[in-house]
Write a protein that holds these residues in place. Sequence first.
Motif, PDB file in Angstrom:
ATOM      1  N   GLN A 107       0.803  -1.221   0.000  1.00 38.43           N
ATOM      2  CA  GLN A 107       0.000   0.000   0.000  1.00 38.43           C
ATOM      3  C   GLN A 107       0.835   1.271   0.000  1.00 38.43           C
ATOM      4  N   THR A 108       1.982   1.267   0.615  1.00 36.75           N
ATOM      5  CA  THR A 108       2.812   2.455   0.680  1.00 36.75           C
ATOM      6  C   THR A 108       4.227   2.126   0.262  1.00 36.75           C
ATOM      7  N   ARG A 109       4.963   3.154  -0.099  1.00 38.85           N
ATOM      8  CA  ARG A 109       6.354   2.959  -0.467  1.00 38.85           C
ATOM      9  C   ARG A 109       7.123   4.254  -0.226  1.00 38.85           C
ATOM     10  N   SER A 110       8.435   4.130  -0.060  1.00 35.18           N
ATOM     11  CA  SER A 110       9.282   5.295   0.122  1.00 35.18           C
ATOM     12  C   SER A 110       9.928   5.637  -1.216  1.00 35.18           C
ATOM     13  N   SER A 111      11.004   6.371  -1.164  1.00 36.04           N
ATOM     14  CA  SER A 111      11.700   6.734  -2.397  1.00 36.04           C
ATOM     15  C   SER A 111      12.554   5.593  -2.941  1.00 36.04           C
ATOM     16  N   ASP A 112      12.679   4.505  -2.178  1.00 36.14           N
ATOM     17  CA  ASP A 112      13.513   3.382  -2.588  1.00 36.14           C
ATOM     18  C   ASP A 112      12.763   2.079  -2.324  1.00 36.14           C
ATOM     19  N   VAL A 113      12.254   1.468  -3.384  1.00 35.05           N
ATOM     20  CA  VAL A 113      11.488   0.235  -3.250  1.00 35.05           C
ATOM     21  C   VAL A 113      12.345  -0.878  -2.658  1.00 35.05           C
ATOM     22  N   SER A 114      13.612  -0.923  -3.036  1.00 31.33           N
ATOM     23  CA  SER A 114      14.510  -1.953  -2.516  1.00 31.33           C
ATOM     24  C   SER A 114      14.625  -1.844  -0.998  1.00 31.33           C
ATOM     25  N   ARG A 115      14.678  -0.642  -0.481  1.00 31.67           N
ATOM     26  CA  ARG A 115      14.786  -0.459   0.969  1.00 31.67           C
ATOM     27  C   ARG A 115      13.483  -0.851   1.662  1.00 31.67           C
ATOM     28  N   ASP A 116      12.350  -0.571   1.021  1.00 33.13           N
ATOM     29  CA  ASP A 116      11.065  -0.980   1.586  1.00 33.13           C
ATOM     30  C   ASP A 116      10.994  -2.499   1.738  1.00 33.13           C
ATOM     31  N   VAL A 117      11.390  -3.204   0.677  1.00 44.32           N
ATOM     32  CA  VAL A 117      11.349  -4.665   0.726  1.00 44.32           C
ATOM     33  C   VAL A 117      12.321  -5.182   1.778  1.00 44.32           C
ATOM     34  N   ALA A 118      13.491  -4.550   1.877  1.00 46.30           N
ATOM     35  CA  ALA A 118      14.469  -4.975   2.876  1.00 46.30           C
ATOM     36  C   ALA A 118      13.935  -4.772   4.292  1.00 46.30           C
ATOM     37  N   ARG A 119      13.204  -3.693   4.532  1.00 45.67           N
ATOM     38  CA  ARG A 119      12.635  -3.458   5.861  1.00 45.67           C
ATOM     39  C   ARG A 119      11.636  -4.561   6.214  1.00 45.67           C
ATOM     40  N   ALA A 120      10.789  -4.894   5.226  1.00 44.70           N
ATOM     41  CA  ALA A 120       9.812  -5.964   5.470  1.00 44.70           C
ATOM     42  C   ALA A 120      10.518  -7.291   5.682  1.00 44.70           C
ATOM     43  N   LEU A 121      11.577  -7.530   4.916  1.00 43.11           N
ATOM     44  CA  LEU A 121      12.335  -8.774   5.058  1.00 43.11           C
ATOM     45  C   LEU A 121      12.992  -8.845   6.432  1.00 43.11           C
ATOM     46  N   ARG A 122      13.592  -7.769   6.877  1.00 40.31           N
ATOM     47  CA  ARG A 122      14.207  -7.745   8.201  1.00 40.31           C
ATOM     48  C   ARG A 122      13.155  -7.969   9.286  1.00 40.31           C
ATOM     49  N   TRP A 123      11.974  -7.404   9.076  1.00 38.90           N
ATOM     50  CA  TRP A 123      10.891  -7.541  10.067  1.00 38.90           C
ATOM     51  C   TRP A 123      10.468  -8.997  10.197  1.00 38.90           C
ATOM     52  N   VAL A 124      10.252  -9.699   9.061  1.00 32.36           N
ATOM     53  CA  VAL A 124       9.771 -11.087   9.150  1.00 32.36           C
ATOM     54  C   VAL A 124      10.833 -12.009   9.737  1.00 32.36           C
ATOM     55  N   LEU A 125      12.093 -11.644   9.619  1.00 35.65           N
ATOM     56  CA  LEU A 125      13.152 -12.469  10.202  1.00 35.65           C
ATOM     57  C   LEU A 125      13.160 -12.378  11.724  1.00 35.65           C
ATOM     58  N   GLU A 126      12.624 -11.286  12.248  1.00 34.05           N
ATOM     59  CA  GLU A 126      12.644 -11.064  13.694  1.00 34.05           C
ATOM     60  C   GLU A 126      11.270 -11.191  14.344  1.00 34.05           C
ATOM     61  N   ALA A 127      10.193 -11.277  13.538  1.00 35.70           N
ATOM     62  CA  ALA A 127       8.833 -11.315  14.087  1.00 35.70           C
ATOM     63  C   ALA A 127       8.492 -12.688  14.651  1.00 35.70           C
ATOM     64  N   LYS A 128       7.429 -12.722  15.444  1.00 39.97           N
ATOM     65  CA  LYS A 128       6.946 -13.954  16.045  1.00 39.97           C
ATOM     66  C   LYS A 128       5.909 -14.609  15.131  1.00 39.97           C
TER      67      LYS A 128
END
Length: 313
Positions: free
Chosen positions: A109-130
């Motif tokens: 739904q949302t994105r910043s100025s760098d799509v690659s960074r957005d995906v990386a944030r989500a990827l980092r989140w799922v690696l640490e989420a429960k």
Amino acid sequence: MAKRSAVKSKKTTDGINPRQACPCGSGKRYKACHGLTGGPIEVPVGRPFEGLAGECELIALREFVPSATTALTLTVDTDRTVTLATVLPMAAAGLVRADGSALVGLQVQTRSSDVSRDVARALRWVLEAKPGDVLTVVGPETEEGDRERLQDMIDPKAELEPTLHGDFSWWLPEGEEPSGEVALSLERANQAIMPTERIGPAAYWVDAGDRAHLRWVRPEPEEKLLLALARLSARGELGLGEGSRYAGSFRAHGVLVPVWDLDREQHAREWTKPAEELGTRLDEALASLEETPLTSEERRARDGLIGRQVTIR
């Protein structure tokens, strides 16, 4: 009669007209975007997936492939498996299932100025989420220096081999029945899906209803690709045979995506060989540009191709 004086729009301290498009690339006027929030303006990264072997597939999965998944080859320390998906329930950015398997969505739904960074944030989140956690959206910058990109987290040489699905039943673990908002989201997604098949690397047959298309994400620099397409066009070799027509192209995330109209009465697989043959001709045309400049006829063809381009990202 009194002379009418032109009313000039006031500019901000940044020298930006509040009524012009916001430089962040959101498509909104500046006064309704960064001019309203007072946030910093970042120039959009023109080619966010550059340097990745799977760049063209990533662009296709983000922009027009409706339902597909692909495994990621991670370079970060983790025991968790992660699947990259076109879209997740309610367009979530990421989720972790009860069994610990994780999914990251590209169409969010949302994105910043760098799509690659957005995906990386989500990827980092799922690696640490429960297990059971859901990341609905990727938020703004969390802290100064938060610049991890997808290129930092996956093997840049790993090719992507997406698995396409006819619906979104893969959203749920096998045997689980949807309920609540997930069930509604699943129903809507299945109703809107367009039949799509991958007939080659980053080349997708799409049934749009009244006609079918071939959408082919190409990695070459735009100007060079246009010259090669023009050379084929001038020779009458730009089509895929009877029942096909070159329709134009669009830009997405820094690369060009040529599009052909196809006879939808023919099965997607019937276009696989013609697409391969077109790819061979295109490679030969690209190679010939090093030694032979365009003729006047080919230059005219190039000008015609340029007139059929649009930018979506």
